[in-house]
Design an enzyme around this catalytic site. Structure first.
Site, PDB file in Angstrom:
ATOM      1  N   TYR A 330     -56.016 -28.101  30.794  1.00 28.92           N
ATOM      2  CA  TYR A 330     -55.857 -26.655  30.661  1.00 28.92           C
ATOM      3  C   TYR A 330     -57.225 -25.990  30.551  1.00 28.92           C
ATOM      4  O   TYR A 330     -58.089 -26.476  29.812  1.00 28.92           O
ATOM      5  CB  TYR A 330     -55.072 -26.287  29.397  1.00 28.92           C
ATOM      6  CG  TYR A 330     -53.681 -26.864  29.293  1.00 28.92           C
ATOM      7  CD1 TYR A 330     -53.044 -27.428  30.394  1.00 28.92           C
ATOM      8  CD2 TYR A 330     -53.002 -26.849  28.088  1.00 28.92           C
ATOM      9  CE1 TYR A 330     -51.777 -27.959  30.286  1.00 28.92           C
ATOM     10  CE2 TYR A 330     -51.727 -27.375  27.965  1.00 28.92           C
ATOM     11  CZ  TYR A 330     -51.120 -27.934  29.067  1.00 28.92           C
ATOM     12  OH  TYR A 330     -49.858 -28.462  28.951  1.00 28.92           O
ATOM     13  N   GLU A 406     -39.502 -18.045   8.117  1.00 25.34           N
ATOM     14  CA  GLU A 406     -38.882 -17.171   9.125  1.00 25.34           C
ATOM     15  C   GLU A 406     -39.082 -15.689   8.840  1.00 25.34           C
ATOM     16  O   GLU A 406     -38.606 -14.838   9.594  1.00 25.34           O
ATOM     17  CB  GLU A 406     -37.390 -17.497   9.218  1.00 25.34           C
ATOM     18  CG  GLU A 406     -37.136 -18.920   9.692  1.00 25.34           C
ATOM     19  CD  GLU A 406     -35.703 -19.390   9.494  1.00 25.34           C
ATOM     20  OE1 GLU A 406     -35.243 -20.256  10.266  1.00 25.34           O
ATOM     21  OE2 GLU A 406     -35.037 -18.890   8.551  1.00 25.34           O
TER      22      GLU A 406
END
Length: 428
Positions: A330, A406
């Site tokens: 990458y 979360e």
């Protein structure tokens, strides 16, 4: 002066028109928070490796269709692309989430703990979302719902990239973002945005960096070939173990003497050495593998050049030969400086000024960089560590104890949605 003032007023007026959508974004994002959490937990319980995200892709595609978004499936093997046409003309903005999990066996005691196993590289293993891609998918599904609810007011179009295989595939084939780009997903895009959850950044915070933000990653393979001999008569050998040891030490001088580390860091790590089978035999060959991390094309070229020179010359001086392979994976994730400056107010508006962090370079890598090579892009980090947590003891990414709070999902939805409407307002 008056001639200059009018265009500026038109630009700011257009941006302001889009900014009026932000209260609606905030309200909608908050109202669907529980759905996003539910989606994330379901995806977390059923993780899938790269190019095997069949269940996840179907969940995404079904959701996008339910919102009236045009859907293309099987992009770059298992990817999903959604297209939301806005009610007014303007640029096309892309948003990306990666879908794949890792060959890691989860240790967390959660009601939605991963239940999946798979064969990876010939070995049976547990599968876990140990890098947070489940959160990326759920957040972008939420963003799609937010923006679809106000599509008539959007001054442009939105493409949603649900990308497979960000972590790569072990068989070496082209995958993930690189393959999506090859298949043309960026051709009609003006700018691209993405985020990554950060397990060691406190929830409620966003990190960003202008310019090179994450490293390019390359694989390093070195085979040193010598001459085998009895360990009691090393003068009869060309010792590949001694030669390899010298190569390992020589590689360390690249960072200490060749790279200007005041500009950007670099990493050359030898991760494994294999040679020999018996205590009194000098072997014929030694194999080494490792990883290279650099920032920007010039630095990558310099480090590759120095590796080649050091490995080749040390082997030659010892009378050995060497096979050297550097495989580019990458490129560096580079946040377009102009786009980053334009979008910084959007980040501040979403998170609050005290919650925005200018980050140092990260030596991890991301294939989001392939999208950025096509069009201007911005990639940010979203806090996922519980408030008051200690980043030095919180489990890091790619580990069995990786855990995400979360409570930052609404912020993630707001940030990506703000990018869309603010960019459209400025570029209309």
């Amino acid at each position: 002066m008056k001639k200059l003032l009018l265009p500026l007023l038109l630009i700011s007026g257009s941006a302001f028109a889009q900014s009026k959508l932000k209260p609606a974004i905030d309200s909608k994002a908050s109202s669907i928070e529980s759905k996003v959490v539910e989606w994330r937990r379901d995806i977390h319980m059923h993780p899938e490796l790269g190019n095997q995200e069949f269940r996840t892709a179907k969940k995404v595609a079904d959701h996008l269709r339910s919102l009236g978004i045009e859907v293309t499936e099987n992009v770059a093997v298992t990817g999903v692309v959604g297209y939301l046409k806005g009610g007014k003309p303007g640029p096309t903005v892309a948003l990306r989430a990666d879908m794949d999990a890792l060959p890691v066996t989860e240790r967390n005691d959660l009601p939605f703990k991963s239940v999946n196993t798979a064969t990876y590289n010939g070995q049976e293993t547990g599968v876990m979302h140990a890098c947070g891609h489940d959160t990326h998918v759920a957040i972008l599904m939420g963003v799609a719902e937010v923006l679809a609810s106000m599509k008539d007011d959007l001054q442009g179009n939105v493409k949603f990239f649900f990308q497979p295989a960000e972590e790569g595939v072990y068989d070496g084939t082209t995958a993930g973002a690189e393959l999506m780009v090859e298949e043309g997903v960026m051709e009609d895009v003006d700018a691209v945005f993405g985020l990554h959850i950060a397990s060691q950044m406190e929830v409620g915070k966003i990190g960003y960096r202008s310019g090179p933000a994450m490293a390019a990653v390359d694989n390093l393979e070195i085979k040193v070939k010598g001459r085998q001999a009895h360990g009691a008569s090393p003068w009869s050998s060309v010792d590949p173990i001694v030669t390899s040891s010298q190569i390992v030490m020589g590689l360390q001088t690249i960072l200490s003497r060749s790279v200007n580390i005041t500009e950007n860091p670099a990493v050359v790590t030898v991760g494994a050495i294999h040679g020999g089978i018996r205590h009194n035999i000098i072997p014929e060959e030694v194999d080494m593998i490792g990883t290279i991390r650099t920032f920007g094309d010039e630095q990558q070229e310099l480090v590759h050049k120095r590796i080649t020179e050091i490995v080749t010359n040390i082997a030659e001086s010892a009378g050995a030969t060497v096979d050297l392979k550097i495989e580019k994976l990458y490129p560096s994730t580079v946040n377009d400086p102009a786009l980053t400056a334009e979008m910084l107010p959007s980040i501040v508006a979403a998170a609050g000024e005290g919650n925005v962090i200018s980050m140092p370079p990260i030596t991890g890598a991301e294939d989001f960089s392939f999208f950025q090579r096509e069009k201007p892009g911005l990639f940010i980090n979203l806090g996922g560590m519980k408030k008051g947590g200690d980043p030095t003891t919180t489990p890091s990414h790619h580990t069995p104890g990786f855990y995400i709070d979360e409570g930052g999902f609404v912020l993630g939805m707001k940030a990506l949605s703000y990018f869309v409407v603010d960019y459209m307002g400025m570029k209309k």
